[in-house]
Structure formats: C-alpha cells, structure tokens
Design a protein around this motif. Structure first.
Motif, PDB file in Angstrom:
ATOM      1  N   ASN A 169       0.815  -1.221   0.000  1.00  0.00           N
ATOM      2  CA  ASN A 169       0.000   0.000   0.000  1.00  0.00           C
ATOM      3  C   ASN A 169       0.848   1.270   0.000  1.00  0.00           C
ATOM      4  O   ASN A 169       0.458   2.282  -0.588  1.00  0.00           O
ATOM      5  N   ALA A 170       2.005   1.219   0.653  1.00  0.00           N
ATOM      6  CA  ALA A 170       2.837   2.416   0.792  1.00  0.00           C
ATOM      7  C   ALA A 170       3.814   2.613  -0.355  1.00  0.00           C
ATOM      8  O   ALA A 170       4.036   3.753  -0.798  1.00  0.00           O
ATOM      9  N   TYR A 171       4.398   1.514  -0.877  1.00  0.00           N
ATOM     10  CA  TYR A 171       5.537   1.648  -1.778  1.00  0.00           C
ATOM     11  C   TYR A 171       5.305   1.148  -3.197  1.00  0.00           C
ATOM     12  O   TYR A 171       6.179   1.322  -4.049  1.00  0.00           O
ATOM     13  N   LEU A 172       4.154   0.541  -3.458  1.00  0.00           N
ATOM     14  CA  LEU A 172       3.883   0.072  -4.821  1.00  0.00           C
ATOM     15  C   LEU A 172       2.563   0.613  -5.370  1.00  0.00           C
ATOM     16  O   LEU A 172       2.535   1.189  -6.459  1.00  0.00           O
ATOM     17  N   LEU A 173       1.494   0.440  -4.629  1.00  0.00           N
ATOM     18  CA  LEU A 173       0.172   0.843  -5.114  1.00  0.00           C
ATOM     19  C   LEU A 173       0.101   2.298  -5.589  1.00  0.00           C
ATOM     20  O   LEU A 173      -0.548   2.574  -6.606  1.00  0.00           O
ATOM     21  N   PRO A 174       0.761   3.262  -4.921  1.00  0.00           N
ATOM     22  CA  PRO A 174       0.672   4.653  -5.393  1.00  0.00           C
ATOM     23  C   PRO A 174       1.205   4.867  -6.807  1.00  0.00           C
ATOM     24  O   PRO A 174       0.872   5.869  -7.447  1.00  0.00           O
ATOM     25  N   TYR A 175       2.015   3.932  -7.315  1.00  0.00           N
ATOM     26  CA  TYR A 175       2.614   4.100  -8.642  1.00  0.00           C
ATOM     27  C   TYR A 175       1.813   3.407  -9.746  1.00  0.00           C
ATOM     28  O   TYR A 175       2.178   3.495 -10.918  1.00  0.00           O
ATOM     29  N   LYS A 176       0.749   2.752  -9.358  1.00  0.00           N
ATOM     30  CA  LYS A 176      -0.075   2.047 -10.356  1.00  0.00           C
ATOM     31  C   LYS A 176      -0.552   2.973 -11.470  1.00  0.00           C
ATOM     32  O   LYS A 176      -0.500   2.599 -12.655  1.00  0.00           O
ATOM     33  N   PRO A 177      -0.990   4.211 -11.168  1.00  0.00           N
ATOM     34  CA  PRO A 177      -1.494   5.086 -12.242  1.00  0.00           C
ATOM     35  C   PRO A 177      -0.446   5.488 -13.275  1.00  0.00           C
ATOM     36  O   PRO A 177      -0.811   5.863 -14.395  1.00  0.00           O
ATOM     37  N   ILE A 178       0.839   5.439 -12.924  1.00  0.00           N
ATOM     38  CA  ILE A 178       1.858   5.880 -13.886  1.00  0.00           C
ATOM     39  C   ILE A 178       2.334   4.753 -14.794  1.00  0.00           C
ATOM     40  O   ILE A 178       3.125   4.994 -15.709  1.00  0.00           O
ATOM     41  N   CYS A 179       1.872   3.530 -14.547  1.00  0.00           N
ATOM     42  CA  CYS A 179       2.378   2.386 -15.302  1.00  0.00           C
ATOM     43  C   CYS A 179       1.759   2.316 -16.692  1.00  0.00           C
ATOM     44  O   CYS A 179       0.609   2.690 -16.911  1.00  0.00           O
ATOM     45  N   ASP A 180       2.555   1.815 -17.634  1.00  0.00           N
ATOM     46  CA  ASP A 180       2.106   1.688 -19.023  1.00  0.00           C
ATOM     47  C   ASP A 180       1.193   0.497 -19.217  1.00  0.00           C
ATOM     48  O   ASP A 180       0.358   0.487 -20.130  1.00  0.00           O
ATOM     49  N   LEU A 181       1.352  -0.508 -18.372  1.00  0.00           N
ATOM     50  CA  LEU A 181       0.545  -1.723 -18.507  1.00  0.00           C
ATOM     51  C   LEU A 181       0.257  -2.267 -17.116  1.00  0.00           C
ATOM     52  O   LEU A 181       1.175  -2.504 -16.332  1.00  0.00           O
ATOM     53  N   VAL A 182      -1.025  -2.435 -16.803  1.00  0.00           N
ATOM     54  CA  VAL A 182      -1.453  -2.983 -15.521  1.00  0.00           C
ATOM     55  C   VAL A 182      -2.127  -4.327 -15.789  1.00  0.00           C
ATOM     56  O   VAL A 182      -3.043  -4.418 -16.613  1.00  0.00           O
ATOM     57  N   ILE A 183      -1.651  -5.364 -15.109  1.00  0.00           N
ATOM     58  CA  ILE A 183      -2.148  -6.722 -15.350  1.00  0.00           C
ATOM     59  C   ILE A 183      -2.703  -7.300 -14.054  1.00  0.00           C
ATOM     60  O   ILE A 183      -1.987  -7.386 -13.046  1.00  0.00           O
ATOM     61  N   LEU A 184      -3.968  -7.686 -14.066  1.00  0.00           N
ATOM     62  CA  LEU A 184      -4.543  -8.440 -12.966  1.00  0.00           C
ATOM     63  C   LEU A 184      -4.305  -9.912 -13.268  1.00  0.00           C
ATOM     64  O   LEU A 184      -4.919 -10.485 -14.165  1.00  0.00           O
ATOM     65  N   ASN A 185      -3.387 -10.511 -12.530  1.00  0.00           N
ATOM     66  CA  ASN A 185      -2.896 -11.846 -12.853  1.00  0.00           C
ATOM     67  C   ASN A 185      -3.390 -12.861 -11.823  1.00  0.00           C
ATOM     68  O   ASN A 185      -2.643 -13.329 -10.981  1.00  0.00           O
ATOM     69  N   ASN A 186      -4.670 -13.209 -11.930  1.00  0.00           N
ATOM     70  CA  ASN A 186      -5.247 -14.163 -10.984  1.00  0.00           C
ATOM     71  C   ASN A 186      -5.110 -15.617 -11.418  1.00  0.00           C
ATOM     72  O   ASN A 186      -5.273 -16.520 -10.602  1.00  0.00           O
ATOM     73  N   ALA A 187      -4.809 -15.844 -12.699  1.00  0.00           N
ATOM     74  CA  ALA A 187      -4.891 -17.213 -13.209  1.00  0.00           C
ATOM     75  C   ALA A 187      -3.615 -17.732 -13.851  1.00  0.00           C
ATOM     76  O   ALA A 187      -3.607 -18.843 -14.367  1.00  0.00           O
ATOM     77  N   ASP A 188      -2.533 -16.961 -13.821  1.00  0.00           N
ATOM     78  CA  ASP A 188      -1.308 -17.351 -14.533  1.00  0.00           C
ATOM     79  C   ASP A 188      -1.648 -17.749 -15.970  1.00  0.00           C
ATOM     80  O   ASP A 188      -1.229 -18.801 -16.470  1.00  0.00           O
ATOM     81  N   ASP A 189      -2.398 -16.890 -16.620  1.00  0.00           N
ATOM     82  CA  ASP A 189      -2.896 -17.155 -17.969  1.00  0.00           C
ATOM     83  C   ASP A 189      -1.816 -16.815 -18.994  1.00  0.00           C
ATOM     84  O   ASP A 189      -1.383 -15.662 -19.077  1.00  0.00           O
ATOM     85  N   PRO A 190      -1.367 -17.793 -19.803  1.00  0.00           N
ATOM     86  CA  PRO A 190      -0.341 -17.500 -20.801  1.00  0.00           C
ATOM     87  C   PRO A 190      -0.751 -16.401 -21.787  1.00  0.00           C
ATOM     88  O   PRO A 190       0.100 -15.679 -22.297  1.00  0.00           O
ATOM     89  N   LYS A 191      -2.049 -16.253 -22.042  1.00  0.00           N
ATOM     90  CA  LYS A 191      -2.497 -15.216 -22.970  1.00  0.00           C
ATOM     91  C   LYS A 191      -2.158 -13.822 -22.442  1.00  0.00           C
ATOM     92  O   LYS A 191      -1.821 -12.918 -23.211  1.00  0.00           O
ATOM     93  N   ILE A 192      -2.246 -13.647 -21.114  1.00  0.00           N
ATOM     94  CA  ILE A 192      -1.893 -12.361 -20.521  1.00  0.00           C
ATOM     95  C   ILE A 192      -0.443 -12.019 -20.830  1.00  0.00           C
ATOM     96  O   ILE A 192      -0.096 -10.895 -21.195  1.00  0.00           O
ATOM     97  N   ILE A 193       0.419 -13.030 -20.717  1.00  0.00           N
ATOM     98  CA  ILE A 193       1.840 -12.821 -20.961  1.00  0.00           C
ATOM     99  C   ILE A 193       2.093 -12.559 -22.439  1.00  0.00           C
ATOM    100  O   ILE A 193       2.880 -11.680 -22.812  1.00  0.00           O
ATOM    101  N   ASP A 194       1.405 -13.322 -23.314  1.00  0.00           N
ATOM    102  CA  ASP A 194       1.551 -13.094 -24.749  1.00  0.00           C
ATOM    103  C   ASP A 194       1.119 -11.682 -25.130  1.00  0.00           C
ATOM    104  O   ASP A 194       1.785 -11.004 -25.924  1.00  0.00           O
ATOM    105  N   ASP A 195       0.008 -11.236 -24.577  1.00  0.00           N
ATOM    106  CA  ASP A 195      -0.479  -9.889 -24.876  1.00  0.00           C
ATOM    107  C   ASP A 195       0.521  -8.829 -24.413  1.00  0.00           C
ATOM    108  O   ASP A 195       0.762  -7.838 -25.110  1.00  0.00           O
TER     109      ASP A 195
END
Length: 214
Positions: A169-195
C-alpha cells in the motif's frame, strides 16, 4: 553500447511475478534481454534490527542495498557484465549460485521498490504493474513460503498482515497510475503474458529498435 530499452516490472507479493517473468523472457532471444532483480540486493538479515517478535521486516525499502542495486544497473548501461551472488531468502538448504548478468538491448528491472526508488524509476522506458486479488495472492504466498522456503504458518501470516500488505500500500500501489501496462494476474494465464509481450514488441518497433518477439 547504446542505452538499453528498460522495462520495469513490479508486482505485489503473490501476483504471479515469477511465473510472468519466466514466461515473458521466453518471448525474446537470450542475447536480446537481460534481467536484474531487486531481490538479489537484500541486506543480510543478521545486519538488521529485530522486531520484538524476532521477525525481520524484508518489506521495507531500507531492506535493500539500494546503492549497490543502482550501481549495477548503471554498469549494465555502460556495457559491463555484473556478477552477483543469488539471494536464497536465508534458506540453508539452498546453495546460492553466482549470477552472471550480461548487458543486452532490453534490460528488465524487477522488484517491489523499483518505482519507489526515484533513481531507478527515472531510467524506465516501460512500466508493468502486476497485481492479483488478495485471496489469490495470499494463497500463492502461503504455498511458496510454507513449501518452498519452509517458513512457519504463523510467521507467514504475521508478515502478510504487518509487513507485506502495508508495504504494498505504501511503496507500490501509489505508482499504479503511472504504469504503461497494468495486469490483474489471478490465473497465470499464458495469454496475458503473450499480450504483454506483443505490446512491448509494438513499443520497441515504434522506437525503431530492431527486436521482435519469438
């Protein structure tokens, strides 16, 4: 050598970052990409101040040898090879390997604090934020720490509640808005990685870097 194209990958504990990184690296030839991990720059536990319950807090920016981490990144920028002993999370059953980190056109920097460390964040060309729903992340963390690292269940839960979540919450979450790509990785889905790899490839081509994914 020319400045590498620098990809920063940060994720919450249990976000599936290890799976993502291994699969993501497979989309590039070995000579195209190199990886430097913040984890290999932990300050040895026996040099830290202990908490009252005698549990170390590894989830603080001060737990990392920040100066050495940045120094080695700059060495890669200058075309130098880095030799660094692998960090084994104080597991006495694992003999650490000597890592050879060679410079390459694509440099991946990964770790919890890479966006928080301004000097590192300023070097990044592309930022990837990996996340997972908390129940999924906790289940992964328990599986890893109980089985792979041999930690006690109560210790793992204490660290999760008092170290891991507050640090995220203190050292990572605040930087989420500046990221070029945000991935919700709940399933270790290879398609997410390919994309993600395809998106990086497009960005590389737009910058006229002659590198394509495999």
């Amino acid at each position: 050598m020319n400045k590498p194209y620098v990809i920063g990958i940060a994720g919450s504990s249990g976000s599936g970052k290890t799976f993502f990184l291994k699969s993501f690296l497979n989309h590039f030839l070995p000579e195209q990409v190199t990886l430097i991990s913040q984890d290999d720059y932990y300050i040895p536990a026996n040099t830290k101040t202990r908490e009252e319950n005698r549990l170390y807090n590894f989830d603080l920016p001060t737990a990392i040898n920040r100066k050495a981490f940045f120094h080695d990144i700059k060495q890669l920028f200058e075309g130098n090879t880095i030799y660094r002993e692998e960090y084994t999370f104080n597991n006495p059953d694992i003999k650490p390997k000597m890592l050879e980190i060679k410079p390459a056109p694509i440099l991946i920097i990964e770790g919890l604090f890479i966006f928080h460390y301004e000097e590192v964040n300023n070097l990044l060309d592309f930022r990837i934020f990996l996340d997972a729903d908390e129940p999924v992340a906790l289940e992964r963390r328990l599986r890893r720490d109980l089985i792979e690292r041999g930690y006690d269940h109560d210790d793992v839960m204490y660290k999760w509640i008092n170290h891991v979540v507050p640090s995220y919450n203190a050292y990572l979450l605040p930087y989420k808005p500046i990221c070029d790509l945000v991935i919700l990785n709940n399933a270790d889905d290879p398609k997410i990685i390919d994309d993600a790899a395809n998106k990086i490839s497009v960005d590389l081509k737009e910058k006229k870097l002659d590198i394509s994914i495999i």
